[in-house]
Design an enzyme around this catalytic site. Structure first.
Site, PDB file in Angstrom:
ATOM      1  N   HIS A   2       5.002  -2.409  -2.282  1.00  0.00           N
ATOM      2  CA  HIS A   2       5.293  -2.551  -0.853  1.00  0.00           C
ATOM      3  C   HIS A   2       6.711  -3.031  -0.523  1.00  0.00           C
ATOM      4  O   HIS A   2       7.075  -3.078   0.648  1.00  0.00           O
ATOM      5  CB  HIS A   2       4.304  -3.503  -0.162  1.00  0.00           C
ATOM      6  CG  HIS A   2       2.883  -3.322  -0.540  1.00  0.00           C
ATOM      7  ND1 HIS A   2       2.231  -2.110  -0.431  1.00  0.00           N
ATOM      8  CD2 HIS A   2       1.963  -4.192  -1.054  1.00  0.00           C
ATOM      9  CE1 HIS A   2       0.977  -2.252  -0.833  1.00  0.00           C
ATOM     10  NE2 HIS A   2       0.798  -3.489  -1.237  1.00  0.00           N
ATOM     11  N   ASP A  62       1.716  -2.298  -9.574  1.00  0.00           N
ATOM     12  CA  ASP A  62       1.209  -3.253 -10.560  1.00  0.00           C
ATOM     13  C   ASP A  62      -0.298  -3.174 -10.790  1.00  0.00           C
ATOM     14  O   ASP A  62      -0.764  -3.244 -11.941  1.00  0.00           O
ATOM     15  CB  ASP A  62       1.622  -4.682 -10.208  1.00  0.00           C
ATOM     16  CG  ASP A  62       1.316  -5.068  -8.765  1.00  0.00           C
ATOM     17  OD1 ASP A  62       0.698  -4.266  -8.014  1.00  0.00           O
ATOM     18  OD2 ASP A  62       1.697  -6.181  -8.368  1.00  0.00           O
TER      19      ASP A  62
END
Length: 485
Positions: free
Chosen positions: A80, A235
């Site tokens: 993000h 991740d």
């Protein structure tokens, strides 16, 4: 040899593995996060490069002969983030991170367009990339006008490694600009955020080649042959690859800086009204559904900082096995919350603190509060039709057996503890590198680890913890209006 680089919030980790997936060497380097204003969280992209340089230097120093055989690099990173580059590829400002909440109003405005949820499959959360660019447009118009490319953090690292603007599906799904079903940039979503497709990187699957290491870096690192850089992953998708969650229903619960409850799916099944994230997986024709809380082990880090005692010492104050719920309730909303509340205003609280309460009591309540927040995520996932029967337990918090037994009892789901320690995002990135360099099938490479032990819910304590969970939910309902949520 294959290198997995995981760009985390607090540092960059690199692991070097061989063809069999065994770790040959590893290294880490810390990264500083700036919080110039309340709710702001930024990093300097140049610090990621410096960290990578230090990691590579240590890996080479530890095992130069193995490193010289490097054939592929995989990348993982925190999602993000908004890294803005001008037409020459120079950064225009510090990267705005995933846990930055300044763009709450912009996120709300974007989310009010029914097209955004339909296209992206998700609520437009304040931490996502699209509202960050809207904030920049409104508050830093000169920067916005010069923005030629927007890269996610790991993809800026790729740009330094390869000179190419490329991203993968899993990471890009967290921008709000991706059509998560079709796995391509959406012109409509981009337009609603005043962006253009030309400002986006080229998309590949995480297991596909996505550039080659620059010649100057190959020479500087003592490498003679070409080195493929894989598409990589955000991740959580990388962690799923690292632990073998690449088949329908396979999942894990992660007690990292944030907390994640993730399940792999073989079909696209968005449910944005639940605040469950639905993203592309790092492998083709797979998706992930996950509930996310913003402060898991970060809650313990916060407690440690304020009590002036190391996390390890605080964790040692609780026993290995649970006996009863704490009389103190902790709401772990240090930076607001995502699943299930989508509430950037709510903040953390202790309730029921007594004059006799000490560090051990506060530690237990923090661990329980995080477990209750993860239960909120599980209930949200169940409402979408996903109900895992068992989960892998990973992350730094999984080292505490007390915390795991608390979590298993609160979730009422057995937790499998993997054998060994190398199955996180860096391992997932390295596995993606193996696939990209050898055109290997992800299912052949991303096998689940052996299980060290399975921690079952304490059936004798399920009922009391269930009562405490009910009270935990009531506290949120009571406090949210006071916080402006």
């Amino acid at each position: 040899m294959y290198l997995g680089l995981d760009l985390g919030t607090s540092g960059l980790r690199g692991i070097l593995i061989d063809d069999a997936g065994l770790v040959v060497s590893d290294a880490e380097a810390g990264i500083f996060t700036s919080t110039p204003k309340p709710g702001w969280s930024e990093q300097n992209p140049s610090d990621w490069i410096h960290a990578c340089t230090r990691v590579i230097a240590k890996l080479r120093a530890d095992n130069a002969s193995a490193f010289a055989k490097l054939r592929g690099i995989g990348l993982s990173g925190h999602m993000h983030g908004a890294t803005l580059l001008d037409a020459e590829g120079e950064t225009l400002r510090p990267c705005i991170l995933w846990n930055d909440t300044r763009s709450a109003n912009e996120a709300k405005t974007l989310d009010q367009s029914p097209q955004m949820r339909t296209i992206s499959g998700n609520i437009v959360f304040p931490g996502f990339t699209a509202p960050k660019l809207e904030w920049v447009r409104s508050n830093e118009p000169e920067v916005f006008s010069k923005t030629a490319k927007v890269l996610l953090p790991k993809d800026y690292l790729r740009f330094w490694l390869t000179g190419e603007y490329i991203s993968d599906m899993s990471d890009s799904a967290g921008t709000s600009w991706l059509d998560v079903d079709k796995r391509q940039w959406s012109e409509t979503a981009l337009g609603l955020g005043h962006m253009q497709a030309a400002q986006m990187p080229r998309l590949v699957e995480g297991n596909e080649p996505a550039g080659e290491l620059k010649t100057e870096l190959r020479h500087a690192w003592g490498l003679s042959g070409p080195v493929v850089v894989a598409g990589g992953a955000g991740d959580n998708a990388a962690a799923a690859c690292g632990i073998g969650s690449v088949k329908e229903g396979a999942g894990f619960v992660s007690l990292g800086t944030s907390g994640v409850l993730l399940v792999a799916r073989d079909a696209y099944g968005p449910a944005p009204e639940t605040a469950v994230h639905c993203f592309c997986h790092a492998v083709p024709e797979m998706w992930i559904q996950m509930g996310v809380i913003l402060s898991a082990t970060n809650s313990m880090n916060w407690l440690s900082s304020n009590l002036g005692q190391p996390v390890e010492k605080l964790a040692s104050m609780v026993p290995d096995s649970i006996a009863r719920p704490s009389s103190i309730t902790f709401l772990p909303y240090l930076s607001g919350e995502r699943t299930p509340h989508n509430d950037s205003h709510i903040r953390a609280a202790f309730l029921g603190v007594d004059v006799a309460s000490g560090p051990a009591d506060l530690t237990q309540s923090v661990m329980e509060g995080v477990a209750f927040a993860m239960r909120d995520c599980l209930e949200a996932l169940k409402s979408t039709g996903t109900s895992p029967t068992n989960l892998m337990a990973v992350g730094g918090g999984a080292r505490s057996r007390f915390w795991l037994e608390t979590l298993a009892t609160v979730l009422q789901v057995p937790l499998d503890v993997p054998k060994g320690s190398e199955f996180g995002a860096a391992m997932g990135a390295a596995r993606l590198a193996i696939c990209a360099a050898n055109n290997a099938k992800p299912g052949d490479i991303m096998k689940p680890p052996k299980i060290q032990e399975s921690i079952d819910p304490r059936n004798d304590l399920v009922e009391p913890y269930e009562r405490e969970f009910g009270q935990y939910r009531q506290y949120y309902k009571a406090l949210a209006p006071l916080a402006g949520g």
